[in-house]
Design a protein around this motif. Sequence first.
Motif, short mmCIF file in Angstrom:
data_model
loop_
_atom_site.label_atom_id
_atom_site.label_comp_id
_atom_site.label_asym_id
_atom_site.label_seq_id
_atom_site.Cartn_x
_atom_site.Cartn_y
_atom_site.Cartn_z
N GLY A 77 0.84 -1.21 0.00
CA GLY A 77 0.00 0.00 0.00
C GLY A 77 0.86 1.25 0.00
N ASP A 78 0.42 2.29 -0.73
CA ASP A 78 1.19 3.52 -0.81
C ASP A 78 1.34 4.17 0.56
N THR A 79 0.28 4.10 1.38
CA THR A 79 0.33 4.74 2.70
C THR A 79 1.40 4.12 3.57
N LEU A 80 1.47 2.79 3.57
CA LEU A 80 2.44 2.09 4.42
C LEU A 80 3.86 2.44 4.04
N VAL A 81 4.15 2.47 2.76
CA VAL A 81 5.52 2.75 2.34
C VAL A 81 5.88 4.22 2.61
N ARG A 82 4.91 5.12 2.50
CA ARG A 82 5.18 6.53 2.82
C ARG A 82 5.42 6.71 4.31
N VAL A 83 4.69 5.96 5.14
CA VAL A 83 4.91 6.01 6.58
C VAL A 83 6.32 5.53 6.91
N MET A 139 20.74 1.05 -4.46
CA MET A 139 21.61 1.37 -5.59
C MET A 139 22.17 0.13 -6.28
N LEU A 140 21.94 -1.04 -5.67
CA LEU A 140 22.56 -2.27 -6.17
C LEU A 140 21.60 -3.01 -7.08
N THR A 141 21.99 -3.19 -8.32
CA THR A 141 21.12 -3.85 -9.30
C THR A 141 20.80 -5.28 -8.88
N ALA A 142 21.78 -5.98 -8.32
CA ALA A 142 21.57 -7.38 -7.93
C ALA A 142 20.51 -7.54 -6.86
N ALA A 143 20.29 -6.50 -6.06
CA ALA A 143 19.30 -6.60 -4.99
C ALA A 143 17.88 -6.57 -5.53
N GLY A 144 17.69 -5.98 -6.69
CA GLY A 144 16.35 -5.93 -7.30
C GLY A 144 15.36 -5.12 -6.49
N MET A 145 15.82 -4.11 -5.75
CA MET A 145 14.94 -3.31 -4.91
C MET A 145 14.81 -1.91 -5.49
N ILE A 146 13.75 -1.22 -5.09
CA ILE A 146 13.52 0.14 -5.56
C ILE A 146 13.83 1.12 -4.44
N ASP A 147 14.13 2.33 -4.82
CA ASP A 147 14.35 3.40 -3.85
C ASP A 147 12.97 3.94 -3.48
N THR A 148 12.43 3.46 -2.38
CA THR A 148 11.04 3.82 -2.02
C THR A 148 10.91 5.31 -1.74
N ALA A 149 11.96 5.94 -1.22
CA ALA A 149 11.87 7.37 -0.93
C ALA A 149 11.74 8.18 -2.21
N GLN A 150 12.49 7.79 -3.23
CA GLN A 150 12.39 8.50 -4.50
C GLN A 150 11.07 8.19 -5.21
N GLY A 212 13.46 -2.37 4.65
CA GLY A 212 12.35 -2.31 3.69
C GLY A 212 12.44 -1.16 2.73
N THR A 213 13.04 -0.04 3.17
CA THR A 213 13.19 1.11 2.27
C THR A 213 14.46 1.01 1.42
N ALA A 214 15.18 -0.09 1.55
CA ALA A 214 16.38 -0.38 0.75
C ALA A 214 17.53 0.57 1.06
N ASN A 215 17.57 1.08 2.30
CA ASN A 215 18.68 1.93 2.71
C ASN A 215 19.80 1.15 3.38
N HIS A 216 19.52 -0.06 3.84
CA HIS A 216 20.53 -0.85 4.54
C HIS A 216 20.33 -2.34 4.29
N TYR A 217 21.44 -3.07 4.42
CA TYR A 217 21.43 -4.53 4.40
C TYR A 217 21.24 -5.04 5.82
N TRP A 218 20.87 -6.31 5.94
CA TRP A 218 20.79 -6.92 7.26
C TRP A 218 22.13 -6.83 7.98
N LEU A 219 23.22 -7.04 7.24
CA LEU A 219 24.54 -7.03 7.85
C LEU A 219 24.92 -5.65 8.40
N ASP A 220 24.35 -4.59 7.84
CA ASP A 220 24.60 -3.25 8.38
C ASP A 220 24.09 -3.16 9.82
#
Length: 265
Positions: A77-83, A139-150, A212-220
């Motif tokens: 949901g858009d609301t959840l990701v914006r929160v 920023m990592l293509t291999a992760a297949g994630m989007i920049d939710t903030a952008q 979830g926002t793709a700003n960090h890895y679990w290892l971070d």
Amino acid sequence: MNARTEPAEAEPATPARPPIVRELLLVAGLFLVYKFGRQLATGHTGEAFRNADRVWDVERWLHIPGEGAVQSLLLHGDTLVRVANTYYATVHFPATAAFLIWLFLRRPEHYVWARRVLAAVTAAALVLHLLFPLAPPRMLTAAGMIDTAQAYGPSVYGPPQTDHLSNQFAAMPSLHFGWALMVAIGLIVATRSRLRWLWLLHPLLTLLVIVGTANHYWLDALGAAALLGIALAVIHAPLRTATTAGRSTRQLAPAEEQVLVGAAR
């Protein structure tokens, strides 16, 4: 027969608060060092992406679930990701500041301890940011994630090439998670409420948000927890003072007085 009474034991003085002007200057200085230190790590784009590939490969080798599993939950949901984006952008500094202010006013001995731990963790993290620049999963293509903030907003980062206010290659370790975990631990140690363990929800929610926002890895987050563990092992929390322990004792004083008076009659 009169009851024998013992002279009341003098109550230990409440620990003095550090001078507020000195503390404000110290915290401001630490913040400036933090911002300046992050700037020193900028410009290492190639190395940051090579390190990102290594971190991603290590996580897969360890069979750690992909960060995308958390992001997929937010994208329902858009609301959840914006929160989640808002939480990432607005909670980090204010929550830590509120934690330190409350300790300064109510638990000065715990304030000094918490401030030292946070300073040690932050300094160690800055060194790692310089030695190990790391591009986040967004920023990592291999992760297949989007920049939710952008994609959904709000965003605290601009394009890496033109963003001169922050270092976007400082993912390892995550100070978002490290500070949140210290806030929870500090409040658990400094308070006595039966519900104080609920403060652990803060770092748990922070962990889900930064991943979830793709700003960090679990290892971070694991790296930040390890640094915090070392700092806590070296910088010991203050012992529970007689003044603190006496609060609960004084709450029972009227009932205990009645028992003593009855026994003396």
